[in-house]
Design a protein around this motif. Structure first.
Motif, PDB file in Angstrom:
ATOM      1  N   PRO A 176      28.329  34.578 -64.167  1.00 50.93           N
ATOM      2  CA  PRO A 176      28.668  33.460 -65.040  1.00 50.93           C
ATOM      3  C   PRO A 176      27.499  33.052 -65.948  1.00 50.93           C
ATOM      4  N   LEU A 177      27.843  32.688 -67.178  1.00 50.90           N
ATOM      5  CA  LEU A 177      26.895  32.088 -68.111  1.00 50.90           C
ATOM      6  C   LEU A 177      27.056  30.581 -68.007  1.00 50.90           C
ATOM      7  N   VAL A 178      25.970  29.887 -67.661  1.00 48.25           N
ATOM      8  CA  VAL A 178      26.068  28.443 -67.418  1.00 48.25           C
ATOM      9  C   VAL A 178      25.045  27.698 -68.272  1.00 48.25           C
ATOM     10  N   GLU A 179      25.304  26.418 -68.478  1.00 48.25           N
ATOM     11  CA  GLU A 179      24.351  25.502 -69.068  1.00 48.25           C
ATOM     12  C   GLU A 179      23.954  24.482 -68.003  1.00 48.25           C
ATOM     13  N   GLY A 180      22.948  23.674 -68.289  1.00 48.05           N
ATOM     14  CA  GLY A 180      22.456  22.725 -67.299  1.00 48.05           C
ATOM     15  C   GLY A 180      23.539  21.829 -66.743  1.00 48.05           C
ATOM     16  N   ARG A 181      24.460  21.418 -67.597  1.00 50.63           N
ATOM     17  CA  ARG A 181      25.524  20.502 -67.162  1.00 50.63           C
ATOM     18  C   ARG A 181      26.505  21.159 -66.192  1.00 50.63           C
ATOM     19  N   ASP A 182      26.464  22.504 -66.090  1.00 49.93           N
ATOM     20  CA  ASP A 182      27.374  23.222 -65.195  1.00 49.93           C
ATOM     21  C   ASP A 182      26.824  23.340 -63.773  1.00 49.93           C
ATOM     22  N   LEU A 183      25.560  22.960 -63.592  1.00 41.98           N
ATOM     23  CA  LEU A 183      24.920  23.103 -62.283  1.00 41.98           C
ATOM     24  C   LEU A 183      24.574  21.743 -61.708  1.00 41.98           C
ATOM     25  N   VAL A 184      24.539  21.661 -60.391  1.00 43.29           N
ATOM     26  CA  VAL A 184      24.165  20.421 -59.710  1.00 43.29           C
ATOM     27  C   VAL A 184      23.368  20.779 -58.461  1.00 43.29           C
ATOM     28  N   VAL A 185      22.358  19.962 -58.142  1.00 43.30           N
ATOM     29  CA  VAL A 185      21.561  20.149 -56.930  1.00 43.30           C
ATOM     30  C   VAL A 185      21.969  19.072 -55.929  1.00 43.30           C
ATOM     31  N   GLU A 186      22.421  19.487 -54.771  1.00 40.84           N
ATOM     32  CA  GLU A 186      22.881  18.563 -53.751  1.00 40.84           C
ATOM     33  C   GLU A 186      21.696  18.024 -52.933  1.00 40.84           C
ATOM     34  N   ALA A 187      21.976  17.089 -52.038  1.00 42.88           N
ATOM     35  CA  ALA A 187      20.939  16.383 -51.280  1.00 42.88           C
ATOM     36  C   ALA A 187      20.097  17.324 -50.423  1.00 42.88           C
ATOM     37  N   ASP A 188      20.667  18.467 -50.015  1.00 37.52           N
ATOM     38  CA  ASP A 188      19.902  19.403 -49.186  1.00 37.52           C
ATOM     39  C   ASP A 188      19.170  20.444 -50.030  1.00 37.52           C
ATOM     40  N   ASP A 189      18.967  20.131 -51.317  1.00 33.39           N
ATOM     41  CA  ASP A 189      18.235  21.001 -52.251  1.00 33.39           C
ATOM     42  C   ASP A 189      18.917  22.352 -52.446  1.00 33.39           C
ATOM     43  N   ARG A 190      20.220  22.357 -52.404  1.00 31.54           N
ATOM     44  CA  ARG A 190      20.959  23.585 -52.704  1.00 31.54           C
ATOM     45  C   ARG A 190      21.651  23.430 -54.052  1.00 31.54           C
ATOM     46  N   VAL A 191      21.690  24.539 -54.784  1.00 35.49           N
ATOM     47  CA  VAL A 191      22.232  24.527 -56.147  1.00 35.49           C
ATOM     48  C   VAL A 191      23.670  25.017 -56.131  1.00 35.49           C
ATOM     49  N   PHE A 192      24.520  24.281 -56.849  1.00 33.11           N
ATOM     50  CA  PHE A 192      25.926  24.643 -56.940  1.00 33.11           C
ATOM     51  C   PHE A 192      26.351  24.696 -58.404  1.00 33.11           C
ATOM     52  N   MET A 193      27.340  25.544 -58.636  1.00 35.99           N
ATOM     53  CA  MET A 193      27.950  25.665 -59.956  1.00 35.99           C
ATOM     54  C   MET A 193      29.315  24.990 -59.909  1.00 35.99           C
ATOM     55  N   LYS A 194      29.605  24.196 -60.934  1.00 35.17           N
ATOM     56  CA  LYS A 194      30.904  23.533 -61.007  1.00 35.17           C
ATOM     57  C   LYS A 194      31.946  24.522 -61.513  1.00 35.17           C
ATOM     58  N   THR A 195      33.013  24.698 -60.760  1.00 38.75           N
ATOM     59  CA  THR A 195      34.110  25.572 -61.185  1.00 38.75           C
ATOM     60  C   THR A 195      35.427  24.815 -61.021  1.00 38.75           C
ATOM     61  N   VAL A 196      36.500  25.390 -61.545  1.00 36.84           N
ATOM     62  CA  VAL A 196      37.814  24.739 -61.424  1.00 36.84           C
ATOM     63  C   VAL A 196      38.261  24.673 -59.966  1.00 36.84           C
ATOM     64  N   ALA A 197      37.657  25.534 -59.138  1.00 38.56           N
ATOM     65  CA  ALA A 197      38.021  25.547 -57.711  1.00 38.56           C
ATOM     66  C   ALA A 197      37.037  24.730 -56.874  1.00 38.56           C
ATOM     67  N   GLY A 198      36.156  23.977 -57.539  1.00 40.81           N
ATOM     68  CA  GLY A 198      35.165  23.183 -56.815  1.00 40.81           C
ATOM     69  C   GLY A 198      33.767  23.755 -56.948  1.00 40.81           C
ATOM     70  N   TYR A 199      32.853  23.251 -56.139  1.00 44.83           N
ATOM     71  CA  TYR A 199      31.462  23.702 -56.198  1.00 44.83           C
ATOM     72  C   TYR A 199      31.317  25.095 -55.565  1.00 44.83           C
ATOM     73  N   LYS A 200      30.538  25.950 -56.231  1.00 48.57           N
ATOM     74  CA  LYS A 200      30.257  27.281 -55.706  1.00 48.57           C
ATOM     75  C   LYS A 200      28.741  27.473 -55.661  1.00 48.57           C
ATOM     76  N   PRO A 201      28.177  27.918 -54.523  1.00 47.50           N
ATOM     77  CA  PRO A 201      26.716  28.041 -54.420  1.00 47.50           C
ATOM     78  C   PRO A 201      26.149  29.087 -55.374  1.00 47.50           C
ATOM     79  N   VAL A 202      24.941  28.810 -55.881  1.00 48.82           N
ATOM     80  CA  VAL A 202      24.197  29.739 -56.740  1.00 48.82           C
ATOM     81  C   VAL A 202      22.863  30.022 -56.061  1.00 48.82           C
ATOM     82  N   HIS A 203      22.508  31.294 -55.976  1.00 47.17           N
ATOM     83  CA  HIS A 203      21.313  31.688 -55.229  1.00 47.17           C
ATOM     84  C   HIS A 203      20.179  32.196 -56.116  1.00 47.17           C
ATOM     85  N   VAL A 204      20.529  32.729 -57.286  1.00 43.31           N
ATOM     86  CA  VAL A 204      19.517  33.258 -58.208  1.00 43.31           C
ATOM     87  C   VAL A 204      19.895  32.844 -59.629  1.00 43.31           C
ATOM     88  N   ILE A 205      18.914  32.354 -60.375  1.00 44.31           N
ATOM     89  CA  ILE A 205      19.163  31.942 -61.764  1.00 44.31           C
ATOM     90  C   ILE A 205      18.234  32.708 -62.698  1.00 44.31           C
TER      91      ILE A 205
END
Length: 483
Positions: A254-283
């Motif tokens: 996926p090609l993402v912009e900053g607004r498409d990603l979120v960092v949760e309280a446990d310092d894990r990065v997620f991508m916003k998708t139509v099916a909900g949050y999906k984890p991202v491991h490498v950027i």
């Protein structure tokens, strides 16, 4: 130089420069003979017609870049010259091993300066050159990125001098761009000039996306079995946005912009998708350090992801290239690269630097001021060919302006002799004529380093110009590495 003879190249004159297609006058290249024969079967008018068709195809595919300094012509295609640049297998072996050596030294240097700083303590390079560099990130001190690698994607700008010797002009270890043109230029030639390529064994470039994805996936946290890679772009207004789309497509990520990603309280990065949050491991990030995370760097940035740097430090997500890599792009640091190669690898450089005078040092400044009319003066932090003064071709007014700038801020400049850059036959309004070229091979480092066979050949389309950058009117060619 009008084209009047019966064959395409019969009136071509390299004008005393080393020619990438012909070699030296007394040492013609045997390896390119087949390509020369193929070219001579094409008339000048046929070449012009097919060249126009090729440029139209680039435009229709949206293969463009942005020139911010020209209000009336912002988006444009990168001019494409249809006469290829050919590199022999033997020459490529030298270049490939030299690039790998340089990338290894760059990564060792970056790991050291953010770690023990041994290279500074041993007096190999001045500490002030590192710590005063705007790209130095103290936030990275004491942090070792995955695999100990900072520059996962590196572009080394290489020229060939009047004797045919390869020399490194500069390093691009932060966010090197242009690889999309390498692959698209090849696809274009395969469609438009299959007759020119027939029977010529050329190493492929279309597997770049696979190699890049493989290297990036290797950076993921060890417990992740199926890593999700994403490409982070500043967005549609970025000059290299076409390349961001291209690379995401080639990798199948996926090609993402900053607004498409979120960092949760446990310092894990997620991508916003139509099916909900999906984890991202490498950027693979194509955003400069300053704008990457408003909590860590520029608080006004609207392009980055709040909390991303903390997640990176914690190891829940990997970034390529690493934060702080831009120190190695500095043109003053470049001058020390031969010493750094010897220091870290105990080897002599395979690819020599262009002789460089460091103006922050009294001796270098004095020499530069005394020989301004003979030297090329470059600001250490600029890219894209901006701010360069070419002494032998500068007006007296430009020389004096450069002198004043040097005296006001000597640490901001280096100087080099004007290299008689090699040329390549190029289609011009007057016919086929010599134009100066350079080369940017792209190296990918994961578990090991792989160099794309060829790279981006940039060509200075203006007669006599040695500035090949696209922002300064340059174009590109397909680069053939022979099997």
């Amino acid at each position: 130089m009008a084209q009047t003879d019966s064959t395409l190249l019969s009136a071509y004159d390299p004008d005393g420069y080393y020619c990438e297609l012909h070699g030296l006058p007394n040492q013609p290249l045997i390896e390119t003979e087949q390509t020369r024969r193929h070219l001579d079967r094409i008339t000048l008018e046929q070449l012009r017609t097919r060249s126009a068709d090729a440029e139209r195809e680039l435009y229709n595919f949206g293969i463009t870049f942005t020139v911010y300094t020209q209000k009336d012509a912002v988006d444009r295609i990168l001019p494409f010259d249809v006469i290829p640049r050919v590199i022999s297998a033997a020459d490529w072996k030298i270049m490939e091993t030299g690039v790998k050596q340089r990338v290894a030294a760059i990564n060792a240097f970056l790991l050291d300066i953010y770690g023990a700083g041994k290279v500074i303590k041993d007096g190999v390079i001045p500490g002030e050159l590192i710590y005063s560099n705007p790209n130095y990130r103290p936030e990275m001190e004491g942090f070792a990125p995955p695999l100990g690698t900072y520059a996962h994607i590196d572009g080394t700008d290489i020229v060939r001098d009047h004797l045919g010797t390869f020399r490194v002009l500069e390093d691009n270890a932060r966010t090197p761009s242009g690889v999309s043109y390498v692959v698209e230029n090849r696809h274009l030639m395969q469609r438009a000039f299959p007759d020119l390529m027939a029977g010529v064994g050329i190493r492929p470039v279309s597997n770049y996306g696979d190699k890049l994805h493989e290297a990036l996936a290797a950076l993921a946290p060890k417990e992740v079995l199926d890593p999700q890679v994403a490409l982070l772009s500043p967005g549609v207004f970025n000059s290299a946005y076409f390349e961001h789309i291209f690379l995401a497509r080639e990798m199948g990520v996926p090609l993402v912009e900053g607004r498409d990603l979120v960092v949760e309280a446990d310092d894990r990065v997620f991508m916003k998708t139509v099916a909900g949050y999906k984890p991202v491991h490498v950027i693979y990030r194509r955003i400069n350090d300053d704008f990457l995370d408003p909590l860590a760097f520029n608080p006004d940035s609207m392009l980055g992801v709040p909390g991303l740097f903390a997640a990176y430090r914690k190891g829940t997500v990997a970034l390529a290239n690493a934060v702080g890599t831009g120190v190695a792009d500095d043109k003053a640091v470049y001058a020390y690269m031969p010493r750094l190669i010897k220091y870290y690898l105990d080897e002599d450089p395979i690819l020599a630097n262009v002789d460089t005078h460091i103006c922050r040092e009294p001796e270098g400044l004095s020499y530069t001021l005394d020989h301004l009319e003979e030297l090329v003066v470059k600001p250490v932090g600029e890219a894209g060919g901006y701010g360069i003064t070419v002494g032998p071709r500068a007006s007296q007014e430009e020389i004096e302006s450069c002198r004043a700038a040097l005296q006001a801020d000597p640490a901001n400049y280096i100087s080099q002799p004007m290299v008689r850059l090699s040329v390549c036959p190029t289609l011009t309004d007057e016919g086929v004529a010599p134009r100066h070229v350079d080369l940017r091979p792209f190296a990918i480092t994961g578990q090991s380093t792989w160099v794309l066979p060829g790279g981006l050949t940039r060509v200075a389309l203006r007669k006599g110009s040695i500035i090949v950058n696209s922002s300064q009117g340059g174009g590109s060619k397909d680069t053939w590495v022979l099997e």
